[in-house]
Enzyme design. Sequence first.
Site: not given
Ligand code: FNR
Length: 377
Positions: A158, A251, A126, A184, A275
Amino acid sequence: MSAALNILGQPVQPAANQIPAHIASLPDYEQQARHHIEASAWQHIQGGADQQLTLAHNRAAFDALRLVPRPLADLSGAHTRQMLLGQPLEHPILLAPVAYQTLAHPEGELASVRAATALQAGMLVSTLSSHTLEAIAQEAQHARHALQRRGPLWFQLYSQAERSHTLELVQRAESAGYEAIVWTVDASIKRSGFALPPGVAAANLRHVPSRQQAGSIDGPPLFGTPLAQQAPTWDELRWLRAHTRLPFILKGVLHPQQARQAVDCGVDALIVSNHGGRVLDGVVSPIEALPAIAAAVQVPLLLDSGVRWGTDVVKALALGASAVLVGRPQLHALACAGWLGVAHMLHLLRGELELAMAQLGCATLEEIGPDVLWRNT
Ligand code: FNR
């Protein structure tokens, strides 16, 4: 100083230095992780938007699909390998980009990338990682050397308020050896009430002005604010695509028309994702949106949001995905047992996938088609 409390109101337990004996699935890690994470960080990690309808629906949509076993297949020579974007993948399970991993364990992303390397899983790092992208890439190099294994290492981008800062991140990722850029676009505008604890910060962005959060009490809600003006656009997509030589992945796409438009702009692959139900409540789940997107575009599709079982991986592949990503489970496993936990979590999921493939009579990923699902037979 009083001890930090977990969501159960007890002192937070440090990670174990071995795999807890009773853990046999990703939901087991989730249960155990409640003991190892501070309460407000737990709520931040677990939470979904508003009523959490999407969060719940992500699971329900997987559960609603039924599989049809086909015994008697020849499984000699069976494997889970494939090429994705010109990179070899040992199995179709990747670590989704998850911000601030030191919330779960002091080693954070360094532990996750070690685990990903050990299990030859792809890892998406990330923009908001709590170690720098360079330190994580270096740890990946060490692990590759020590273990004589590797998995793809991609950088999740990002957009920043200034394009020069966004471009700088892309160039740093290229120099550090990342093998794809994942942009993303579904979470630039969202509420967040979570205050990072002392010592946890976005290590890549120390010199970059922080973006405003949506909906401050004393200003306009969103429209007319810099946040709305700086949201990602198609123009920015074309600009970014032109500024990296790496494979470029989008994404956060759920609409087939947007998927087609993205491919027309030169995107090499898409991650169908909501997400993890964290942004807009009431959104379609990726597993429901996937067939229409697969029909609309020819590029590889990855999927995340709610993947917890090997059978979920099979269902995603049956409906057109090439691979899946797991988000929250990596933090659960990290908190319980550091890098060993994440490696074990990946191992469990891969084992379940192979078990499911065997029962479904699929010796390779290519053999997983819509006919493994009951409603499509
Ligand atoms: C995320 N997600 C996420 N996505 C992204 O593109 N950049 C990021 O920095 C983050 N940070 C992040 C933090 C936390 C605490 C969570 C739970 C999620 C989203 C992540 O990449 C992904 O899309 C989801 O977590 C997928 O769903 P599940 O597997 O958690 O159900």
